[in-house]
Design an enzyme around this catalytic site. Structure first.
Site, PDB file in Angstrom:
ATOM      1  N   ARG A  36     -10.829  10.066   1.868  1.00  0.00           N
ATOM      2  CA  ARG A  36     -10.724  10.741   3.172  1.00  0.00           C
ATOM      3  C   ARG A  36     -11.844  11.757   3.343  1.00  0.00           C
ATOM      4  NH1 ARG A  36      -4.089  11.091   2.824  1.00  0.00           N
ATOM      5  NH2 ARG A  36      -3.775   8.823   2.874  1.00  0.00           N
ATOM      6  N   LYS A  59      -2.094  -1.466  -3.847  1.00  0.00           N
ATOM      7  CA  LYS A  59      -2.980  -0.301  -3.804  1.00  0.00           C
ATOM      8  C   LYS A  59      -2.174   0.970  -3.908  1.00  0.00           C
ATOM      9  CE  LYS A  59      -6.108   1.941  -0.627  1.00  0.00           C
ATOM     10  NZ  LYS A  59      -6.582   2.019   0.730  1.00  0.00           N
ATOM     11  N   LYS A 118       0.857  -1.185   0.000  1.00  0.00           N
ATOM     12  CA  LYS A 118       0.000   0.000   0.000  1.00  0.00           C
ATOM     13  C   LYS A 118       0.891   1.231   0.000  1.00  0.00           C
ATOM     14  CE  LYS A 118      -3.555   2.499   2.493  1.00  0.00           C
ATOM     15  NZ  LYS A 118      -4.684   2.414   3.416  1.00  0.00           N
TER      16      LYS A 118
HETATM   17  C1  PBG Z   1      -7.631   3.404   5.649  1.00  0.00           C
HETATM   18  C2  PBG Z   1      -7.838   3.281   4.187  1.00  0.00           C
HETATM   19  C3  PBG Z   1      -7.643   4.244   3.185  1.00  0.00           C
HETATM   20  C4  PBG Z   1      -8.119   3.683   2.012  1.00  0.00           C
HETATM   21  C5  PBG Z   1      -8.540   2.397   2.307  1.00  0.00           C
HETATM   22  N1  PBG Z   1      -8.359   2.156   3.654  1.00  0.00           N
HETATM   23  C6  PBG Z   1      -7.145   5.636   3.287  1.00  0.00           C
HETATM   24  C7  PBG Z   1      -5.751   5.872   3.666  1.00  0.00           C
HETATM   25  O1  PBG Z   1      -4.944   4.965   3.835  1.00  0.00           O
HETATM   26  O2  PBG Z   1      -5.437   7.054   3.844  1.00  0.00           O
HETATM   27  C8  PBG Z   1      -8.147   4.370   0.680  1.00  0.00           C
HETATM   28  C9  PBG Z   1      -9.214   3.887  -0.266  1.00  0.00           C
HETATM   29  C10 PBG Z   1      -9.499   4.783  -1.413  1.00  0.00           C
HETATM   30  O3  PBG Z   1      -8.877   5.846  -1.611  1.00  0.00           O
HETATM   31  O4  PBG Z   1     -10.395   4.427  -2.166  1.00  0.00           O
HETATM   32  N2  PBG Z   1      -6.353   3.118   6.108  1.00  0.00           N
END
Ligand code: PBG
Length: 344
Positions: free
Chosen positions: A226, A269, A216
């Protein structure tokens, strides 16, 4: 390719009185009609490829359209159930849950995350009651519950690893207790997959799977998400735990460690800017690989389609097909429902 097949001959044809080419291979033969193209297509999207993310809020009969994600909604539990049934009827077999925690429940411990009566826990039960066969996956990270908007506990401006892992373990157990089929840790703390797996075993949750967000990246493409959960970091950024997008081999290291620690499915991701990583991970592992086509990727297509600059339907199918072609066995995408309607 053998040289003989590539040779181009230019001959003189007497009947037509002109030069003709004799090619031993004409690659366009396999592209000349819809029928042949579909016969030889290497990558085919199916409804069961998709994981549909769901944003959930308190209240009743609420459908709040997320401003930076037009056409995507945050639902109260009652409407979430309707949506889940709708998804199931379309052939989508998995949902990934995210909740918007109330401001007054947020603190630096994230303890609302393992409240047995919390919004997440109630949502899991409600979906499993209404749609028992649907595979329910849950996001595991502290950011929606953190007063700092970070994925971990903050001490002196630092996101501390080991106390955060303890919190994530409690959170995962409470999701399993509520009936989640899979927990999906998205926090990028070290050692969390092993700790969660051990705790699941110790508590006899031997059917609960782990989909690890293994590679990620710290990405600007999470911006609209967010907004959806009101979970933007209050200070700094997430670069001390999420990966640097300059790195490739690190993705393999992270992924192999997560598998060693007990991940059933690994994830890359975001997706579109990371197709090379998806492919490398796919080649390196023997577990299913998922990719998360994230909120910013959704927003980009929506925005350019709204301007009339791109054909939305074509962009959706081309994007998702590329992600699958890159090596994703599963795709979490906000376009899941749209895509299923387009591919039937
Ligand atoms: C939480 C999380 C996030 C996303 C999925 N789980 C946000 C982040 O890490 O800031 C992002 C998903 C998206 O942008 O569609 N940790």
């Amino acid at each position: 390719m053998r040289l003989s097949l590539r040779r181009t001959l230019v001959l003189y044809n007497i009947t037509q009185q002109k030069d003709i080419m004799i090619l031993l291979r004409r690659n366009r033969i396999l592209r000349q009609s819809l029928a042949i193209r579909s016969l030889v297509a290497e990558t085919i999207l199916r409804p069961s490829d998709f994981i549909a993310p769901l944003f959930i809020d308190e209240g009743e009969n609420i459908a709040f359209e997320i401003p930076s994600m037009p056409g995507y909604y945050r639902y109260s539990i009652d409407n979430t159930i309707k949506e889940a049934k709708d998804l199931w009827s379309l052939g989508i077999k998995s949902v990934l849950l995210f909740v918007k925690a109330k401001d007054e429940t947020k603190d630096n411990t994230g303890k609302e995350a393992w409240n047995p009566d919390g919004l997440m826990q109630r949502s899991i039960k409600a979906i499993k009651d209404a749609c028992p066969e649907m595979l329910v996956m849950t996001d595991v990270a502290l950011d929606p519950y953190s007063s700092y908007g970070h994925d971990g506990i903050v001490e002196n401006g630092e996101i501390v690893n080991d106390p955060t892992v303890e919190a994530l373990v409690k959170m995962s157990l409470s999701h399993a207790q509520a009936g989640a089929d899979f927990v999906a840790p998205s926090d990028m703390m070290d050692g969390r997959i092993g700790a969660i797996r051990e705790a699941l075993e110790q508590n006899n949750f031997t059917h609960t799977g782990i989909m690890a967000y293994s590679a990620k990246y710290a990405s600007c493409f999470y911006g609209p998400f967010r907004d959806a959960l009101d979970s933007a970091p209050g200070f700094g950024d997430k670069k001390t735990y999420q990966m640097d997008y300059a790195n490739r081999t690190e993705a393999i290291k992270e992924t192999l460690m997560d598998i060693e620690e007990g991940a059933d499915i690994v994830m890359v991701k975001p997706a579109m800017a990371y197709l090379d990583i998806i492919r490398e991970v796919k080649n390196a592992v023997d577990v299913p690989v998922s990719a998360y086509h994230v909120s910013g990727e959704y927003a980009m297509i929506k925005a350019s389609a709204k301007m009339g600059w791109i054909n939305e339907e074509k962009a959706v199918i081309e994007s998702l097909t590329s992600i699958k072609r890159a090596g994703a066995d599963l795709i979490a995408t906000y376009f899941a429902k749209d895509a299923v309607k387009l591919i039937v």
